[in-house]
Design an enzyme around this catalytic site. Structure first.
Site, PDB file in Angstrom:
ATOM      1  N   SER A 140      -9.566  -1.247   6.996  1.00 58.94           N
ATOM      2  CA  SER A 140      -9.046  -0.692   5.582  1.00 58.94           C
ATOM      3  C   SER A 140      -8.269  -1.777   5.315  1.00 58.94           C
ATOM      4  CB  SER A 140      -8.352   0.364   5.818  1.00 58.94           C
ATOM      5  OG  SER A 140      -8.683   1.868   5.715  1.00 58.94           O
TER       6      SER A 140
ATOM      7  N   SER B 255      -9.516   1.390   3.463  1.00 55.32           N
ATOM      8  CA  SER B 255      -8.275   1.703   2.310  1.00 55.32           C
ATOM      9  C   SER B 255      -7.556   0.989   1.515  1.00 55.32           C
ATOM     10  CB  SER B 255      -8.016   2.859   3.454  1.00 55.32           C
ATOM     11  OG  SER B 255      -7.441   2.755   3.874  1.00 55.32           O
TER      12      SER B 255
ATOM     13  N   LYS C 118       0.693  -1.306  -0.172  1.00 55.00           N
ATOM     14  CA  LYS C 118      -0.075  -0.027   0.437  1.00 55.00           C
ATOM     15  C   LYS C 118       0.443   1.100  -0.152  1.00 55.00           C
ATOM     16  CE  LYS C 118      -3.806   2.041   2.911  1.00 55.00           C
ATOM     17  NZ  LYS C 118      -5.081   1.021   3.733  1.00 55.00           N
TER      18      LYS C 118
HETATM   19  N1  GLN Z   1     -12.764   3.827   6.473  1.00 51.60           N
HETATM   20  C1  GLN Z   1     -12.663   4.097   8.091  1.00 51.60           C
HETATM   21  C2  GLN Z   1     -12.152   5.280   7.885  1.00 51.60           C
HETATM   22  O1  GLN Z   1     -12.482   5.931   6.933  1.00 51.60           O
HETATM   23  C3  GLN Z   1     -11.043   3.414   8.514  1.00 51.60           C
HETATM   24  C4  GLN Z   1     -10.360   3.468   7.311  1.00 51.60           C
HETATM   25  C5  GLN Z   1      -8.640   2.598   7.892  1.00 51.60           C
HETATM   26  O2  GLN Z   1      -8.666   1.896   8.738  1.00 51.60           O
HETATM   27  N2  GLN Z   1      -6.928   2.952   7.568  1.00 51.60           N
HETATM   28  O3  GLN Z   1     -11.490   6.309   8.625  1.00 51.60           O
END
Ligand code: GLN
Length: 472
Positions: free
Chosen positions: A177, A153, A78
């Site tokens: 994410s 994400s 990532k």
């Molecule tokens: N979707 C969640 C957020 O927007 C989790 C994001 C993540 O785990 N980095 O914060």
């Protein structure tokens, strides 16, 4: 079967038997990226020359008789993992041309293990999101249906694994994410215990819940990657100085007598009916293998979302303070008349709208007068959520829940931020409590994959993976 389609287990066997080389698999992955990435947009940077060089070195190590689970296995990381000499953007315009001077600890470990870095994957800007639509470099599409999101994400990593652009990928998980995109793309995604693997060199989002973890084609593959990346790191004082289990050995043990909890609060209105049926089927499969299914309750679950969206923006606003247009990354210095304007213009032009929303929310809830009412109160409720899990884990070994309320949604389908935040409803509470959790594919909804989540006790990745192995 083409070489890029192999799992780690299969690639390992072929490499050790000298059926093919690491250079062969690396080339197969690089061609898959070339062929498919235009349509999917999972990969932001490809480091072809470096990858081929590393693959050759891995082949030499194999030829010398060296053994290692990930030796010669190509992967993608990532783009919020710092990689020395290779761009790290966090999918933000503010870091568009940023080249880190060192590798993240997890990358160092993988390098030492002989894994081959192919490039960097797309994400929601600074990992803020559940769809990868918040990337400054375009959305990552779902390989199962290009009109759908890949989740987020870590959407680029999940889509790349699903589309066989790599053998495995690294993601990071703050509130879901790794697990959300794993569910949407039909791959395995493991979020380890907070502190099991080092956060050093990962662009910080929420320092109290961020964890690195693998996205893979099988549970056994996730076990292998987690084995290599886990452990204490003197550069990250939140990592535990605790021996790492042999995860691969753990997943082979049987689950008879294991107690698996189904928490009432996770089966709520808004949960897709087919997802619910898939989980019931999964529970039945586990029961047939000798596990005992127990209904349990986690009464504070409903507060996880509001608590998360107070704590996360607070930490985000603090962590992103370093992007000032002076120290590194994008700068609007040329068009600014004074220092204040450098800050305003660099941050104003460099950050996307979700990132700005979180900085504003965080700054607000941390400000004098609001701190006690919001931040402090959220931390107290977070303790209640942790206590719920502590109580339940006195009765059961793991919990079985949905990973996401439904399958991947249409690109552009979640217009207001709150509807997007609701996608994380099942993944947030284990993150707030720092617990290990995996999403493993479990059936489909109208042809689109969905996952189930298995949550475990702190540092009990073994039980989480073992349960998942029976559903893989
Ligand atoms: N979707 C969640 C957020 O927007 C989790 C994001 C993540 O785990 N980095 O914060």
């Amino acid at each position: 079967m083409q070489l890029n389609e192999l799992t780690i287990t299969q690639a390992r066997a072929g490499l050790d038997a000298k059926k093919f080389s690491s250079v062969d698999i690396t080339k197969a992955c690089l061609s898959a990226i070339k062929e498919k990435n235009k349509a999917i947009n999972a990969v932001l940077t490809v480091c072809e020359a470096e990858a081929l060089f590393e693959a050759e070195k891995a082949d030499e190590r194999i030829a010398r008789g060296e053994k290692g689970m990930l030796l010669g296995i190509p992967y993608l990381a990532k783009d919020n993992y710092l990689t020395k000499g290779i761009k790290t953007t966090a999918a933000s315009k503010i870091l568009a041309n940023y080249i880190a001077p060192y590798d993240a600890t997890v990358i160092v470990k993988l390098r030492a293990a002989g894994a081959v870095l192919l490039g960097k994957t797309n994400l929601d800007e600074f990992a803020h999101g559940s769809s990868t639509e918040n990337s400054a470099f375009g959305v990552t599409k779902n390989p199962h249906d290009l009109s759908k999101v890949s989740g987020g994400s870590s959407g680029g990593s999940a889509a790349a694994v699903a589309a066989n652009m790599c053998v495995f990928a690294l993601g990071s998980d703050t509130g879901g994410s790794i697990r959300c995109p794993a569910s949407f793309c039909g791959v395995v995604g493991l979020k380890p215990t907070y502190g099991r693997a080092s956060r050093f060199g990962i662009v910080a989002m929420t320092s109290s819940t961020d964890v690195p973890g693998p996205l893979t084609k099988t549970v056994a593959d996730a076990a292998m990657v987690q084995q290599v990346i886990s452990g204490h790191d003197r550069n990250d004082f939140t990592t535990a100085d605790k021996a790492v289990d042999d995860y691969l050995a753990a997943i082979d043990k049987d689950i008879s007598g294991m107690k698996i909890g189904l928490p009432d609060e996770f089966f709520i209105a808004g949960l897709n009916e087919k997802v619910k049926q898939n989980i019931e089927a999964a529970a039945e499969t586990l029961e047939q293998k000798g596990a005992k299914i127990v209904k349990v309750s986690l009464p504070h679950t409903k507060y996880a979302l509001p608590v998360y969206y107070i704590i996360t923006p607070s930490e985000v606003s603090s962590n992103l303070g370093r992007h000032d247009g002076i120290r590194y990354g994008f700068s609007a210095q040329k068009e600014a008349r004074d220092l204040t304007e450098v800050y305003f213009k660099s941050r104003g032009q460099g950050f996307g709208s979700e990132t700005k929303r979180r900085i504003m929310l965080g700054t607000y809830v941390l400000s004098a007068g609001y701190y006690d009412a919001y931040y402090l109160r959220a931390q107290k409720v977070r303790t209640k959520i942790i206590e719920d899990f502590d109580a339940v884990f006195k009765k059961v070994d793991v919990l079985l829940t949905p990973s996401t309320p439904g399958p991947a949604f249409a690109i552009g389908g979640r217009k207001d931020p709150l509807s997007m935040y609701l996608e994380d409803i099942f993944t947030l509470s284990p993150s707030l409590a720092g617990l290990p959790a995996v999403s493993v594919p479990c059936g489909d909804v109208d042809g689109l994959p969905v996952g189930v989540q298995i949550i475990g006790k702190k540092f009990d990745e073994s039980s989480v993976l073992r349960t998942a192995q029976y559903l893989d």
